[in-house]
Scaffold this motif. Structure first.
Motif, PDB file in Angstrom:
ATOM      1  N   THR A   1      -5.059   1.423   8.080  1.00 21.13           N
ATOM      2  CA  THR A   1      -4.255   2.554   8.526  1.00 21.13           C
ATOM      3  C   THR A   1      -3.983   3.427   7.309  1.00 21.13           C
ATOM      4  OG1 THR A   1      -3.205   1.204  10.237  1.00 21.13           O
ATOM      5  CG2 THR A   1      -2.113   3.249   9.644  1.00 21.13           C
ATOM      6  N   TRP A   2      -4.467   4.673   7.343  1.00 18.01           N
ATOM      7  CA  TRP A   2      -4.383   5.549   6.188  1.00 18.01           C
ATOM      8  C   TRP A   2      -3.449   6.717   6.458  1.00 18.01           C
ATOM      9  CZ3 TRP A   2      -6.624   4.415   1.561  1.00 18.01           C
ATOM     10  CH2 TRP A   2      -7.575   3.389   1.570  1.00 18.01           C
ATOM     11  N   ALA A   3      -2.634   7.045   5.455  1.00 13.17           N
ATOM     12  CA  ALA A   3      -1.713   8.182   5.565  1.00 13.17           C
ATOM     13  C   ALA A   3      -2.425   9.475   5.220  1.00 13.17           C
ATOM     14  CB  ALA A   3      -0.518   7.972   4.638  1.00 13.17           C
ATOM     15  N   GLU A   4      -1.871  10.579   5.689  1.00  9.97           N
ATOM     16  CA  GLU A   4      -2.545  11.865   5.566  1.00  9.97           C
ATOM     17  C   GLU A   4      -2.699  12.330   4.124  1.00  9.97           C
ATOM     18  OE1 GLU A   4      -0.343  14.869   7.571  1.00  9.97           O
ATOM     19  OE2 GLU A   4       1.522  14.479   6.502  1.00  9.97           O
ATOM     20  N   ASN A   5      -1.807  11.903   3.214  1.00  5.08           N
ATOM     21  CA  ASN A   5      -1.947  12.360   1.836  1.00  5.08           C
ATOM     22  C   ASN A   5      -2.397  11.248   0.897  1.00  5.08           C
ATOM     23  OD1 ASN A   5       0.379  10.852   1.743  1.00  5.08           O
ATOM     24  ND2 ASN A   5       1.508  12.284   0.447  1.00  5.08           N
ATOM     25  N   LEU A   6      -3.068  10.254   1.455  1.00  8.90           N
ATOM     26  CA  LEU A   6      -3.588   9.162   0.639  1.00  8.90           C
ATOM     27  C   LEU A   6      -4.922   9.573   0.039  1.00  8.90           C
ATOM     28  CD1 LEU A   6      -3.079   6.315  -0.308  1.00  8.90           C
ATOM     29  CD2 LEU A   6      -4.198   5.462   1.738  1.00  8.90           C
ATOM     30  N   ASP A   7      -4.977   9.683  -1.274  1.00 12.08           N
ATOM     31  CA  ASP A   7      -6.159  10.171  -1.974  1.00 12.08           C
ATOM     32  C   ASP A   7      -7.138   9.018  -2.205  1.00 12.08           C
ATOM     33  OD1 ASP A   7      -7.999  11.520  -3.462  1.00 12.08           O
ATOM     34  OD2 ASP A   7      -6.763  11.649  -5.273  1.00 12.08           O
ATOM     35  N   VAL A   8      -8.310   9.135  -1.601  1.00  8.87           N
ATOM     36  CA  VAL A   8      -9.328   8.098  -1.802  1.00  8.87           C
ATOM     37  C   VAL A   8     -10.535   8.632  -2.567  1.00  8.87           C
ATOM     38  CG1 VAL A   8      -8.665   6.802   0.259  1.00  8.87           C
ATOM     39  CG2 VAL A   8     -10.386   8.608   0.442  1.00  8.87           C
ATOM     40  N   THR A   9     -10.393   9.818  -3.152  1.00  2.65           N
ATOM     41  CA  THR A   9     -11.531  10.411  -3.857  1.00  2.65           C
ATOM     42  C   THR A   9     -11.942   9.590  -5.071  1.00  2.65           C
ATOM     43  OG1 THR A   9     -10.001  11.832  -5.105  1.00  2.65           O
ATOM     44  CG2 THR A   9     -10.962  12.743  -3.085  1.00  2.65           C
ATOM     45  N   ARG A  10     -11.009   8.801  -5.612  1.00  5.23           N
ATOM     46  CA  ARG A  10     -11.353   7.985  -6.778  1.00  5.23           C
ATOM     47  C   ARG A  10     -12.127   6.733  -6.389  1.00  5.23           C
ATOM     48  NH1 ARG A  10      -7.952   3.605  -7.247  1.00  5.23           N
ATOM     49  NH2 ARG A  10      -6.172   3.579  -5.821  1.00  5.23           N
ATOM     50  N   ARG A  11     -12.258   6.473  -5.104  1.00  2.00           N
ATOM     51  CA  ARG A  11     -12.937   5.268  -4.655  1.00  2.00           C
ATOM     52  C   ARG A  11     -14.244   5.630  -3.979  1.00  2.00           C
ATOM     53  NH1 ARG A  11      -8.785   0.590  -3.796  1.00  2.00           N
ATOM     54  NH2 ARG A  11     -10.735  -0.378  -4.404  1.00  2.00           N
ATOM     55  N   ARG A  12     -15.174   4.704  -4.024  1.00  2.00           N
ATOM     56  CA  ARG A  12     -16.462   4.900  -3.358  1.00  2.00           C
ATOM     57  C   ARG A  12     -16.333   4.424  -1.911  1.00  2.00           C
ATOM     58  NH1 ARG A  12     -20.478   2.438  -4.234  1.00  2.00           N
ATOM     59  NH2 ARG A  12     -22.026   4.073  -3.906  1.00  2.00           N
ATOM     60  N   LEU A  13     -15.580   5.207  -1.153  1.00  2.00           N
ATOM     61  CA  LEU A  13     -15.304   4.854   0.237  1.00  2.00           C
ATOM     62  C   LEU A  13     -15.467   6.080   1.122  1.00  2.00           C
ATOM     63  CD1 LEU A  13     -12.013   2.742   0.053  1.00  2.00           C
ATOM     64  CD2 LEU A  13     -14.287   1.887   0.632  1.00  2.00           C
ATOM     65  N   VAL A  14     -15.857   5.844   2.344  1.00  4.81           N
ATOM     66  CA  VAL A  14     -15.817   6.849   3.389  1.00  4.81           C
ATOM     67  C   VAL A  14     -14.928   6.296   4.497  1.00  4.81           C
ATOM     68  CG1 VAL A  14     -17.134   8.086   5.139  1.00  4.81           C
ATOM     69  CG2 VAL A  14     -18.082   7.809   2.845  1.00  4.81           C
TER      70      VAL A  14
ATOM     71  N   THR B   1       0.830  -1.210   0.000  1.00  3.22           N
ATOM     72  CA  THR B   1       0.000   0.000   0.000  1.00  3.22           C
ATOM     73  C   THR B   1       0.863   1.257   0.000  1.00  3.22           C
ATOM     74  OG1 THR B   1      -1.753  -1.162   1.179  1.00  3.22           O
ATOM     75  CG2 THR B   1      -1.836   1.230   1.196  1.00  3.22           C
ATOM     76  N   THR B   2       1.974   1.241   0.734  1.00  2.56           N
ATOM     77  CA  THR B   2       2.877   2.385   0.748  1.00  2.56           C
ATOM     78  C   THR B   2       3.470   2.622  -0.629  1.00  2.56           C
ATOM     79  OG1 THR B   2       3.411   1.986   3.074  1.00  2.56           O
ATOM     80  CG2 THR B   2       4.949   3.347   1.823  1.00  2.56           C
ATOM     81  N   LEU B   3       3.905   1.545  -1.282  1.00  2.00           N
ATOM     82  CA  LEU B   3       4.459   1.679  -2.629  1.00  2.00           C
ATOM     83  C   LEU B   3       3.394   2.124  -3.623  1.00  2.00           C
ATOM     84  CD1 LEU B   3       6.690  -1.520  -2.783  1.00  2.00           C
ATOM     85  CD2 LEU B   3       7.479   0.834  -2.666  1.00  2.00           C
ATOM     86  N   TYR B   4       2.212   1.564  -3.497  1.00  3.21           N
ATOM     87  CA  TYR B   4       1.154   1.808  -4.477  1.00  3.21           C
ATOM     88  C   TYR B   4       0.645   3.246  -4.403  1.00  3.21           C
ATOM     89  CZ  TYR B   4      -3.115   0.887  -7.164  1.00  3.21           C
ATOM     90  OH  TYR B   4      -4.111   0.919  -8.106  1.00  3.21           O
ATOM     91  N   HIS B   5       0.489   3.766  -3.192  1.00  5.59           N
ATOM     92  CA  HIS B   5      -0.151   5.069  -3.024  1.00  5.59           C
ATOM     93  C   HIS B   5       0.807   6.231  -2.774  1.00  5.59           C
ATOM     94  CE1 HIS B   5      -4.353   3.789  -3.018  1.00  5.59           C
ATOM     95  NE2 HIS B   5      -4.019   2.780  -2.241  1.00  5.59           N
ATOM     96  N   LEU B   6       1.937   5.981  -2.092  1.00  5.12           N
ATOM     97  CA  LEU B   6       2.689   7.087  -1.516  1.00  5.12           C
ATOM     98  C   LEU B   6       4.076   7.324  -2.099  1.00  5.12           C
ATOM     99  CD1 LEU B   6       1.769   6.348   2.204  1.00  5.12           C
ATOM    100  CD2 LEU B   6       0.732   8.064   0.706  1.00  5.12           C
ATOM    101  N   LEU B   7       4.724   6.302  -2.610  1.00  6.12           N
ATOM    102  CA  LEU B   7       6.115   6.457  -3.012  1.00  6.12           C
ATOM    103  C   LEU B   7       6.317   6.674  -4.510  1.00  6.12           C
ATOM    104  CD1 LEU B   7       7.968   3.903  -0.712  1.00  6.12           C
ATOM    105  CD2 LEU B   7       8.012   6.395  -0.606  1.00  6.12           C
ATOM    106  N   GLY B   8       5.259   6.534  -5.292  1.00  5.46           N
ATOM    107  CA  GLY B   8       5.405   6.651  -6.739  1.00  5.46           C
ATOM    108  C   GLY B   8       5.977   7.984  -7.175  1.00  5.46           C
ATOM    109  N   ARG B   9       5.414   9.080  -6.677  1.00  4.67           N
ATOM    110  CA  ARG B   9       5.859  10.404  -7.116  1.00  4.67           C
ATOM    111  C   ARG B   9       7.292  10.712  -6.691  1.00  4.67           C
ATOM    112  NH1 ARG B   9       2.458  15.628  -5.380  1.00  4.67           N
ATOM    113  NH2 ARG B   9       3.344  15.047  -3.368  1.00  4.67           N
TER     114      ARG B   9
END
Length: 305
Positions: A244-257, A101-109
């Motif tokens: 466990t979610w990081a502060e800059n993890l963007d979930v707007t593309r998902r149908r989640l709350v 999850t860290t690699l997928y969401h946070l380290l790419g940029r």
């Protein structure tokens, strides 16, 4: 004492097998055995003990040589990197490990920016669970690891990077979205998606243990150790889950709350993990600078408070 002897010995120590070490160093087992005999003759003592036909362990003298060999090889790599930097063409290797999850969401940029700025530095990126990350850092197989700060063993150094918190994942139209701080009693009214049973890393929220401690009945509809997979099934309405979610993890593309569970779990940080005795290369320090910049520009998380 030669470089190839030290390289072969390090692989033998890490892998515990002549067969695996020979494959890793592109040598025959006979050649690797001769290298070991030469080292033992030079130092005047056995360096390994053979357990059966396939496994070896280090003697106390072997442990000392391993520490020397790893530090020597590290110093050599850092020397080459620093000399290359003086010539204006930084090159070398940067190896890191992090959970999926860290690699997928946070380290790419930051990794993309790093590779563009340092095209001659060879990146090695390993997708590993937290426990494996700690072992890789401890064994000097990677320079940097990523894990939750509360889970980092005391023998390793940790530097907090991004704030994280434990949240409940529910679909947007779920009844719990209207409850700012859901209780365990309210959560167990719905099917749960939880990690499989088994040993937990220190710092991991062990939901089932907590529910049993509270004496609550609950139904696990699915076992999943992958947060992305759990999130997908939460979106489908199969159940609710925890992450466990990081502060800059963007979930707007998902149908989640995401419902923060700060009333049950203290806040934490995603941390950069390293050995206390390991110095970074110049480009390694630049990568840490890029991480700091990415944290400073992190958007506010999409959380329901």
């Amino acid at each position: 004492m030669e470089w190839q002897q030290l390289l072969g010995f390090c692989q033998l120590a890490r892998l515990g097998s002549f067969t695996k070490a020979a494959e890793a160093t592109f040598r025959t087992q006979s050649a690797l055995s001769q290298q070991l005999k030469a080292l033992e003759a030079e130092l005047g003592t056995p360096l390994v003990e053979r357990l059966g036909r396939r496994r070896v362990v280090l003697t106390p003298a072997g442990e000392l040589l391993l520490d020397f060999a790893e530090k020597t090889l590290e110093h050599y790599e850092r020397l080459r990197a620093e000399v290359a930097a003086l010539r204006g063409i930084p090159h070398g290797r940067l190896k890191l490990a992090a959970p999926f999850t860290t690699l997928y969401h946070l380290l790419g940029r930051p990794l993309k920016e790093f590779s563009e700025r340092f095209p001659h530095v060879r990146l090695t990126i390993l997708d590993r669970p937290q426990a494996a990350v700690f072992d890789l850092v401890r064994n000097r197989e990677v320079e940097l690891g990523f894990a939750r700060e509360s889970a980092v063993p005391r023998d390793l150094a940790a530097c907090g990077w991004l704030k994280v918190q434990t949240c409940l994942m529910v679909p947007p139209d779920h009844p719990l979205t209207g409850i700012p701080q859901p209780t365990w009693e309210e959560m167990v009214r719905f099917p749960l998606i939880l990690p499989p049973p088994g040993p937990k890393i220190t710092g991991d929220p062990d939901i089932e243990t907590l529910l049993k401690r509270e004496g609550l009945s609950y139904h696990v509809v699915m076992e999943s150790s992958n947060v992305e997979l759990s999130a997908q099934y939460v979106e489908m309405g199969l159940g609710i889950s925890f992450a466990t979610w990081a502060e800059n993890l963007d979930v707007t593309r998902r149908r989640l709350v995401l419902l923060p569970l700060g009333h049950y779990f203290p806040p934490d940080h995603l941390a950069v993990v390293r050995r206390r005795d390991r110095e970074s290369t110049g480009y390694g320090r630049e990568f840490l600078t890029l991480l700091g910049r990415s944290a400073a520009t992190a958007p506010e998380p999409d959380l329901k408070v």
